[in-house]
Design a protein around this motif. Structure first.
Motif, PDB file in Angstrom:
ATOM      1  N   MET A  81       9.320  -4.359  -4.843  1.00 41.11           N
ATOM      2  CA  MET A  81       8.104  -3.787  -4.269  1.00 41.11           C
ATOM      3  C   MET A  81       7.068  -4.896  -4.046  1.00 41.11           C
ATOM      4  O   MET A  81       6.791  -5.676  -4.933  1.00 41.11           O
ATOM      5  CB  MET A  81       7.520  -2.744  -5.230  1.00 41.11           C
ATOM      6  CG  MET A  81       6.316  -2.030  -4.674  1.00 41.11           C
ATOM      7  SD  MET A  81       5.656  -0.840  -5.829  1.00 41.11           S
ATOM      8  CE  MET A  81       6.958   0.382  -5.829  1.00 41.11           C
ATOM      9  N   ASP A  82       6.534  -4.967  -2.858  1.00 35.77           N
ATOM     10  CA  ASP A  82       5.537  -5.998  -2.605  1.00 35.77           C
ATOM     11  C   ASP A  82       4.149  -5.375  -2.461  1.00 35.77           C
ATOM     12  O   ASP A  82       3.964  -4.165  -2.566  1.00 35.77           O
ATOM     13  CB  ASP A  82       5.913  -6.802  -1.368  1.00 35.77           C
ATOM     14  CG  ASP A  82       6.004  -5.918  -0.150  1.00 35.77           C
ATOM     15  OD1 ASP A  82       5.579  -4.742  -0.236  1.00 35.77           O
ATOM     16  OD2 ASP A  82       6.491  -6.392   0.891  1.00 35.77           O
ATOM     17  N   THR A  83       3.185  -6.222  -2.190  1.00 40.61           N
ATOM     18  CA  THR A  83       1.800  -5.756  -2.129  1.00 40.61           C
ATOM     19  C   THR A  83       1.611  -4.742  -1.007  1.00 40.61           C
ATOM     20  O   THR A  83       0.895  -3.750  -1.161  1.00 40.61           O
ATOM     21  CB  THR A  83       0.878  -6.963  -1.897  1.00 40.61           C
ATOM     22  OG1 THR A  83       1.202  -7.951  -2.839  1.00 40.61           O
ATOM     23  CG2 THR A  83      -0.565  -6.553  -2.035  1.00 40.61           C
ATOM     24  N   ARG A  84       2.273  -4.989   0.088  1.00 46.36           N
ATOM     25  CA  ARG A  84       2.141  -4.070   1.231  1.00 46.36           C
ATOM     26  C   ARG A  84       2.624  -2.682   0.862  1.00 46.36           C
ATOM     27  O   ARG A  84       1.994  -1.680   1.185  1.00 46.36           O
ATOM     28  CB  ARG A  84       2.929  -4.644   2.408  1.00 46.36           C
ATOM     29  CG  ARG A  84       2.644  -3.961   3.721  1.00 46.36           C
ATOM     30  CD  ARG A  84       3.153  -4.790   4.876  1.00 46.36           C
ATOM     31  NE  ARG A  84       2.439  -6.046   5.009  1.00 46.36           N
ATOM     32  CZ  ARG A  84       3.013  -7.244   4.944  1.00 46.36           C
ATOM     33  NH1 ARG A  84       4.318  -7.346   4.696  1.00 46.36           N
ATOM     34  NH2 ARG A  84       2.304  -8.337   5.097  1.00 46.36           N
ATOM     35  N   LEU A  91       2.697  -1.471  -2.120  1.00 48.22           N
ATOM     36  CA  LEU A  91       1.749  -0.900  -3.077  1.00 48.22           C
ATOM     37  C   LEU A  91       0.589  -0.209  -2.349  1.00 48.22           C
ATOM     38  O   LEU A  91       0.182   0.895  -2.705  1.00 48.22           O
ATOM     39  CB  LEU A  91       1.201  -1.999  -3.988  1.00 48.22           C
ATOM     40  CG  LEU A  91       2.139  -2.502  -5.086  1.00 48.22           C
ATOM     41  CD1 LEU A  91       1.522  -3.695  -5.796  1.00 48.22           C
ATOM     42  CD2 LEU A  91       2.421  -1.401  -6.084  1.00 48.22           C
ATOM     43  N   PHE A  92       0.084  -0.874  -1.312  1.00 53.47           N
ATOM     44  CA  PHE A  92      -1.014  -0.281  -0.541  1.00 53.47           C
ATOM     45  C   PHE A  92      -0.551   0.991   0.158  1.00 53.47           C
ATOM     46  O   PHE A  92      -1.265   1.981   0.208  1.00 53.47           O
ATOM     47  CB  PHE A  92      -1.544  -1.289   0.490  1.00 53.47           C
ATOM     48  CG  PHE A  92      -2.555  -2.250  -0.085  1.00 53.47           C
ATOM     49  CD1 PHE A  92      -3.793  -1.791  -0.526  1.00 53.47           C
ATOM     50  CD2 PHE A  92      -2.277  -3.596  -0.187  1.00 53.47           C
ATOM     51  CE1 PHE A  92      -4.721  -2.673  -1.038  1.00 53.47           C
ATOM     52  CE2 PHE A  92      -3.194  -4.477  -0.701  1.00 53.47           C
ATOM     53  CZ  PHE A  92      -4.439  -4.028  -1.145  1.00 53.47           C
ATOM     54  N   THR A  97       1.784   3.017  -0.773  1.00 55.37           N
ATOM     55  CA  THR A  97       1.919   4.054  -1.791  1.00 55.37           C
ATOM     56  C   THR A  97       0.553   4.622  -2.160  1.00 55.37           C
ATOM     57  O   THR A  97       0.371   5.835  -2.286  1.00 55.37           O
ATOM     58  CB  THR A  97       2.580   3.461  -3.055  1.00 55.37           C
ATOM     59  OG1 THR A  97       3.807   2.843  -2.671  1.00 55.37           O
ATOM     60  CG2 THR A  97       2.826   4.534  -4.091  1.00 55.37           C
ATOM     61  N   LEU A  98      -0.410   3.724  -2.270  1.00 59.86           N
ATOM     62  CA  LEU A  98      -1.756   4.144  -2.650  1.00 59.86           C
ATOM     63  C   LEU A  98      -2.336   5.102  -1.620  1.00 59.86           C
ATOM     64  O   LEU A  98      -2.907   6.137  -1.960  1.00 59.86           O
ATOM     65  CB  LEU A  98      -2.644   2.899  -2.779  1.00 59.86           C
ATOM     66  CG  LEU A  98      -4.045   3.088  -3.337  1.00 59.86           C
ATOM     67  CD1 LEU A  98      -3.982   3.534  -4.778  1.00 59.86           C
ATOM     68  CD2 LEU A  98      -4.816   1.797  -3.216  1.00 59.86           C
ATOM     69  N   ARG A 147      -0.734   6.897   0.537  1.00 59.18           N
ATOM     70  CA  ARG A 147       0.106   8.062   0.795  1.00 59.18           C
ATOM     71  C   ARG A 147      -0.019   9.121  -0.290  1.00 59.18           C
ATOM     72  O   ARG A 147       0.205  10.292  -0.047  1.00 59.18           O
ATOM     73  CB  ARG A 147       1.568   7.592   0.898  1.00 59.18           C
ATOM     74  CG  ARG A 147       2.500   8.589   1.548  1.00 59.18           C
ATOM     75  CD  ARG A 147       3.866   7.984   1.793  1.00 59.18           C
ATOM     76  NE  ARG A 147       4.464   7.400   0.602  1.00 59.18           N
ATOM     77  CZ  ARG A 147       4.782   6.111   0.477  1.00 59.18           C
ATOM     78  NH1 ARG A 147       4.542   5.281   1.480  1.00 59.18           N
ATOM     79  NH2 ARG A 147       5.333   5.631  -0.624  1.00 59.18           N
TER      80      ARG A 147
END
Lengths: 266, 169
Positions: free
Chosen positions: A1-4, A6-7, A9-10, A12
């Motif tokens: 999982m990368d930062t992109r 993570l964003f 997911t946040l 969504r």
């Protein structure tokens, strides 16, 4: 999982109903625009006021410019759209002699409306009691200087010289050497009647006088020029009639337009 | 179509997109809606200029970012709620812990670094585009990105796993 991810997911995970109102944004935006327009108008008005005030405070008084006094018309004339530069002072020997004999108290004034140079002097005696007004149209007629008694209490202006008007009989004869006596008389009457050369007056006035207007019997008006603080606590004035303007009443008014004195201008 | 109609049509279609940018910035849907509301108000004021821009979406995104940064500088006492209070978001399951961690980590990142991370990794902007949106140099964007990622790593506690694929700038 990368930062992109993570964003993603946040963003969504939680999506509550939209509470943004576009119409409210439009109304608020209009109010902001209206306020900015009003502010810009206020700034413009203040700028104009500031420039006007600064100009009034900084510029020299009417008629005084760099050591030479140049009159300004008391009423704007339709043709006088640009300031008139003062021409060079007359270079004739008579002018220089009179200037030396009657040294100016203040600067020499040039009135472009009447093409006349004027100055006030105390005369050859520095302790002289009577001021002397000198004037010249710069032509071959030379310079005339004449002392005058102080203005009386109710006197605001005085005519000193009426000149450059109709030619004298001698001058008319010189210009028309072949004319008969009857023809000369007719020429003199004609040029007196039409004021072909333009009649001019100048004189002195108290500093309370701000404006001069020549009013003809038929109601036509010609603006004169008043230059205040020309010396000896007095100002000078001059007016020149246009062709066809032969007689008038010279009306002197103060800064508020109140008539101070009327003089015949025939 | 009048300018107002054009504006309404454009904004109505872009609200969800703007909201998804605003939320990572403040980790609060209420504040995100406030940010978007303020941003679209400013967009209305500048609508004529925005229409002439090469990229209208970038123009709006820049407004949003700058509204967020200006609000951070203004302090909490100057923040005004411009939208009605939205209902509480639904609580949901699978990645809830991850979301909570992410929100906590992002909240610890300073606002300007957070804006840099959002633009770089959520909006997929290049360093140059991010620099343009933030009004700073590309070097500043790189340093802000590095520091923001370091903060995220330290808080999430998985420097070698979750953030291992991030390309350092």
């Amino acid at each position: 999982m990368d930062t992109r991810h993570l964003f993603d997911t946040l963003a969504r995970q939680e999506q509550p109903p939209l509470s943004i109102d576009v119409n409210q944004a439009v109304a608020a935006g209009r109010a902001i625009r209206r306020r900015r327009r009003m502010a810009a108008g206020a700034v413009s008005a203040l700028s104009v006021l500031a420039v006007t005030t600064t100009t009034w405070l900084v510029l020299p008084q009417t008629g005084q410019r760099d050591g030479i006094i140049v009159s300004t018309p008391t009423i704007a004339t339709p043709t006088a759209t640009t300031p008139t530069a003062a021409p060079a002072q007359p270079s004739g020997a008579r002018f220089k002699r009179m200037k030396k004999k009657y040294p100016p108290i203040e600067d020499i004034t040039f009135v472009p409306e009447a093409s006349v140079w004027m100055w006030l002097s105390w005369g050859p005696d520095p302790g002289g009691k009577r001021p002397i007004l000198c004037g010249t149209f710069g032509g071959p007629d030379g310079v005339s200087c004449a002392g005058f008694p102080p203005l009386s209490g109710k006197e605001f202006a005085r005519t000193q010289v009426a000149a450059a008007g109709p030619l004298s009989a001698k001058q008319v004869r010189a210009l028309n050497p072949d004319a008969t006596t009857a023809q000369l008389r007719e020429l003199i009457q004609e040029q007196k009647r039409t004021n072909t050369l333009g009649k001019a007056f100048f004189g002195v006035a108290r500093n309370e006088v701000h404006r001069l207007t020549a009013v003809a019997p038929d109601g036509n008006r010609v603006s004169g020029a008043v230059v205040r603080n020309a010396g000896a606590g007095l100002g000078v004035w001059a007016v020149k009639y246009p062709p066809g303007f032969t007689t008038a009443t010279l009306t002197f008014t103060d800064a508020n337009g109140k008539t101070l004195q009327r003089l015949p201008g025939d | 179509m009048s300018p107002d109609e054009e504006y309404t049509a454009y904004v109505s279609g872009r609200l969800p997109w703007l909201r998804q940018i605003a939320y990572p910035l403040c980790q609060d849907w209420h504040r995100a809606d406030d940010l978007v509301q303020t941003a679209i108000t400013r967009l209305y004021v500048k609508w004529h200029r925005a229409c002439a821009a090469d990229d209208l979406d970038a123009y709006v995104r820049t407004i949003l970012i700058r509204v967020f940064l200006a609000e951070q500088r203004g302090g909490w006492f100057s923040r005004a709620r411009v939208t009605p209070l939205p209902p509480e978001p639904p609580v949901q399951g699978d990645d809830h812990d991850l979301v909570m961690d992410m929100r906590r980590a992002l909240a610890a990142v300073p606002p300007r670094q957070r804006a840099t991370l959002v633009l770089r990794f959520h909006c997929d902007l290049s360093v140059e585009q991010t620099a343009h949106a933030l009004g700073c140099s590309a070097g500043t964007v790189k340093s802000q990105t590095a520091r923001g990622l370091a903060t995220l790593r330290s808080i999430l506690g998985a420097p070698d796993s979750r953030l291992s694929h991030v390309e350092e700038c």
